[in-house]
Design an enzyme around this catalytic site. Structure first.
Site, PDB file in Angstrom:
ATOM      1  N   HIS A   1      -7.467  -5.922   0.347  1.00  0.00           N
ATOM      2  CA  HIS A   1      -6.286  -5.066   0.253  1.00  0.00           C
ATOM      3  C   HIS A   1      -5.119  -5.589   1.095  1.00  0.00           C
ATOM      4  O   HIS A   1      -3.963  -5.483   0.688  1.00  0.00           O
ATOM      5  CB  HIS A   1      -6.667  -3.647   0.689  1.00  0.00           C
TER       6      HIS A   1
ATOM      7  N   SER B   1       0.832  -1.203   0.000  1.00  0.00           N
ATOM      8  CA  SER B   1       0.000   0.000   0.000  1.00  0.00           C
ATOM      9  C   SER B   1       0.870   1.259   0.000  1.00  0.00           C
ATOM     10  O   SER B   1       1.674   1.450  -0.905  1.00  0.00           O
ATOM     11  CB  SER B   1      -0.973  -0.049   1.188  1.00  0.00           C
TER      12      SER B   1
END
Length: 305
Positions: free
Chosen positions: A285, A130
């Protein structure tokens, strides 16, 4: 490099990095000078039995609101399988690392490069998730990166694209600010406030790892004011497609339930990293947390190729 692209000439010393940015965009020549003083990032290292601490390490960068501790189990497994040192870092304004402005990908990349140089690391494999993935990509593309220092780049569920972060990230900042203002005395009280902003218990538990429970009232370790102001910059990326490329071995790992890597930004990633490959996992994610064994295998096989 196109005539409209921005080129950068860099002078580096141990004390500071002075970056001169020349832009020919719209036929206007402009010279910008910025000074970036890298900070010493806190870290944890898993040492292999062979005593090697510097050659072919794996360096891990966490995501927004994360910290080195989140990667402890995987770092130990990587070290055992690879027999290489594994460094998990706290990026600036996270974990135990210093709280300092600015907060953007240029300075995060500078911090990580400073870490590599100050620890005499060579032939580095760099893994980022991320926000940490964007910092890793920014370093790989940076003209400051010495040739040959980076051997592998692994990016977990993020693309080198520009856009606003989803509103949930700003809401997390507001929730944590509300918890601080409420002077809560227990983790349960913090959970109660946070549940109004986030329904997923896994995400709440992740955010509350930043809560310092060693004193009363409980407070967050991270600088919420700095991170809140940095949210727009964290949706950005330092380079335009076609401006820079890194031709080294690159692996992107996408969660199939996540939209951070998608049909629109995947071609952009290929422009920056022409020698990239894409793997997917049936996860959201947080691919490394949801599918740790599969994630571990992808990374190890890629590095060992």
């Amino acid at each position: 490099m196109s005539r409209q692209a921005t080129s950068r000439k860099v002078r580096f010393s141990a004390l500071h990095r002075e970056t001169y940015t020349y832009s020919s965009q719209n036929c206007t020549n402009r010279l910008f000078t910025t000074r970036v003083t890298p900070i010493d990032l806190r870290y944890e290292c898993q040492h292999p039995a062979n005593g090697n601490n510097t050659d072919k390490p794996l360096v891990i960068l966490h995501g927004l609101f994360g910290m080195k501790r989140n990667w402890s189990s995987l770092a130990k497994a990587f070290c055992k399988e690879l027999q290489r040192p594994v460094y998990a870092l706290d990026l600036r304004n996270h974990g135990a690392s210093p709280h300092v402005e600015p907060m953007n990908y240029d300075v995060m990349a500078t911090d990580v490069l400073h870490f590599m140089e100050s620890h005499s690391l060579t032939n580095v494999s760099l893994l980022g998730h991320s926000m940490g993935g964007k910092a890793a990509m920014a370093l790989a593309l940076s003209p400051q990166l010495p040739e040959g220092l980076l051997q592998h780049l692994i990016v977990a569920d993020i693309a080198p694209s520009r856009g606003r972060l989803s509103k949930e990230f700003q809401s997390y900042i507001r929730a944590m600010q509300e918890i601080d203002a409420a002077h809560v005395k227990t983790r349960h009280d913090a959970q109660h406030i946070l549940s109004a902003y986030e329904s997923d218990p896994m995400t709440r538990a992740f955010l509350l790892t930043n809560l310092d429970t060693s004193s009363t009232p409980l407070r967050f370790r991270i600088p919420l004011d700095i991170l809140g102001s940095a949210i727009p910059a964290l949706g950005d990326f330092p380079y335009e497609p076609g401006e820079r490329t890194w031709t080294g071995k690159t692996l992107f790992i996408k969660g199939t339930k996540s939209r951070f890597i998608n049909e629109r930004n995947l071609p952009v990633a290929k422009q920056f990293f022409p020698n990239m490959q894409l793997k997917t996992l049936a996860a959201g994610h947080w691919v490394h947390a949801e599918k740790p064994a599969e994630f571990l295998r992808y990374v190890i096989d890629f590095i060992k190729e």
